[in-house]
Write an enzyme that holds these catalytic residues in place. Structure first.
Site, PDB file in Angstrom:
ATOM      1  N   LYS A  49       0.825  -1.210   0.000  1.00  0.00           N
ATOM      2  CA  LYS A  49       0.000   0.000   0.000  1.00  0.00           C
ATOM      3  C   LYS A  49       0.863   1.265   0.000  1.00  0.00           C
ATOM      4  CE  LYS A  49      -2.183  -0.890   3.860  1.00  0.00           C
ATOM      5  NZ  LYS A  49      -1.571  -2.164   4.290  1.00  0.00           N
TER       6      LYS A  49
ATOM      7  N   ARG B  73      -8.677   1.205   9.474  1.00  0.00           N
ATOM      8  CA  ARG B  73      -8.394  -0.172   9.870  1.00  0.00           C
ATOM      9  C   ARG B  73      -9.449  -0.751  10.792  1.00  0.00           C
ATOM     10  NH1 ARG B  73      -1.921  -0.995  10.145  1.00  0.00           N
ATOM     11  NH2 ARG B  73      -1.428   0.615   8.652  1.00  0.00           N
TER      12      ARG B  73
ATOM     13  N   ARG C  77       0.330  -8.586  13.632  1.00  0.00           N
ATOM     14  CA  ARG C  77      -0.274  -7.609  12.712  1.00  0.00           C
ATOM     15  C   ARG C  77      -1.203  -8.308  11.720  1.00  0.00           C
ATOM     16  NH1 ARG C  77       4.789  -5.241  10.336  1.00  0.00           N
ATOM     17  NH2 ARG C  77       3.513  -3.807   9.135  1.00  0.00           N
TER      18      ARG C  77
ATOM     19  N   ARG D 188      12.000  -1.980  10.513  1.00  0.00           N
ATOM     20  CA  ARG D 188      10.976  -1.544  11.452  1.00  0.00           C
ATOM     21  C   ARG D 188      10.883  -2.549  12.582  1.00  0.00           C
ATOM     22  NH1 ARG D 188       5.673   0.195   8.047  1.00  0.00           N
ATOM     23  NH2 ARG D 188       4.718  -0.826   9.837  1.00  0.00           N
TER      24      ARG D 188
ATOM     25  N   ARG E  87      11.925  -6.774   4.685  1.00  0.00           N
ATOM     26  CA  ARG E  87      11.715  -5.356   4.356  1.00  0.00           C
ATOM     27  C   ARG E  87      12.616  -4.428   5.171  1.00  0.00           C
ATOM     28  NH1 ARG E  87       5.772  -2.629   4.807  1.00  0.00           N
ATOM     29  NH2 ARG E  87       5.978  -2.945   7.044  1.00  0.00           N
TER      30      ARG E  87
END
Ligand code: AMP
Length: 211
Positions: A13, A88, A167, A156, A127
């Site tokens: 996204k 969300r 998550r 992160r 990532r």
């Protein structure tokens, strides 16, 4: 035009929001980016959000609604926005509808970025993101240099395995129902196959909104 990007963490996204923002000339609004900046700056909002974010839990709706309101009413967003990870929960979807209505606007389209779970885990585990401009990378080590702004790439904290699992669970429980809410509300919801090159996914997203 106000476009909501929905989809699990790791669906791309953020990357696609940046690209759509550049193509359409309207800003990307990303609550995750705003919150990470608040954590970095040590503001009261950041201090409140940090523990939730580190665990991969959702930050309370009131905090998100306040950010949403500020961002949408800003001068830069007068012509519309790409809302990246902003909605969300159901209260957030309702809150967004209210805020936009006050501005004489509405959600024009919802783009659902669809990626299989196994692929998401792989993407998030590999990532890194630029600590300055937030551009995400796969296959680049922490400490590398951002191609866009020269900033340093970092991992992160919520891309650690435990937080990734949480998550994805939180997404399934709290965010996935938002899609149905939009469908029932009669909003134009389009599913985008979010696997493939960045260009291909952008082209699919643009086609879905008739651009
Ligand atoms: P993101 O960068 O979009 O993956 O967001 C990172 C983290 O920020 C999430 O795991 C949440 O803890 C928090 N966050 C961002 N956007 C929201 C939102 N709309 N509602 C609740 N929490 C959010």
């Amino acid at each position: 035009m106000d476009i909501v990007l929905l989809g699990p963490p790791g669906a791309g996204k953020g990357t696609q929001a940046q690209r759509l923002s550049a193509k359409l000339g309207i800003p990307q609004i990303a609550t995750g980016d705003v919150l990470r900046a608040a954590v970095r700056d040590g503001t009261p909002r950041g201090l409140e959000a940090k523990a939730y974010m580190d665990r991969g839990d959702l930050v309370p709706d009131e905090v998100i609604l306040a950010i949403m309101k500020e961002a949408l009413a800003s001068d830069g967003a007068r012509k519309g926005s790409i809302l990246d990870g902003v909605v969300r929960t159901l209260p957030q979807a309702e809150g967004l509808a209210r805020v936009l209505k006050e501005l004489g606007r509405k959600v024009d389209a919802v783009l659902f970025f669809n990626v299989a779970e196994g692929e998401l885990v792989k993407r998030l585990g590999g990532r890194t993101v630029c600590e300055k401009c937030q551009t995400p990378y796969t296959g680049k080590e922490a400490g590398s240099v951002c191609e866009k702004c020269g900033g340093t790439l970092v991992r992160r904290k919520d891309d650690e395995p435990e937080a990734i699992r949480n998550r994805l669970a939180v997404y399934g429980k709290q965010t996935a129902p938002v899609l149905d809410w939009y469908r029932k509300a009669g909003v134009n919801v389009r599913t985008i196959d979010a696997v493939g090159s960045q260009d291909a996914v952008t082209a699919r997203a643009l086609e879905a909104i008739g651009k």
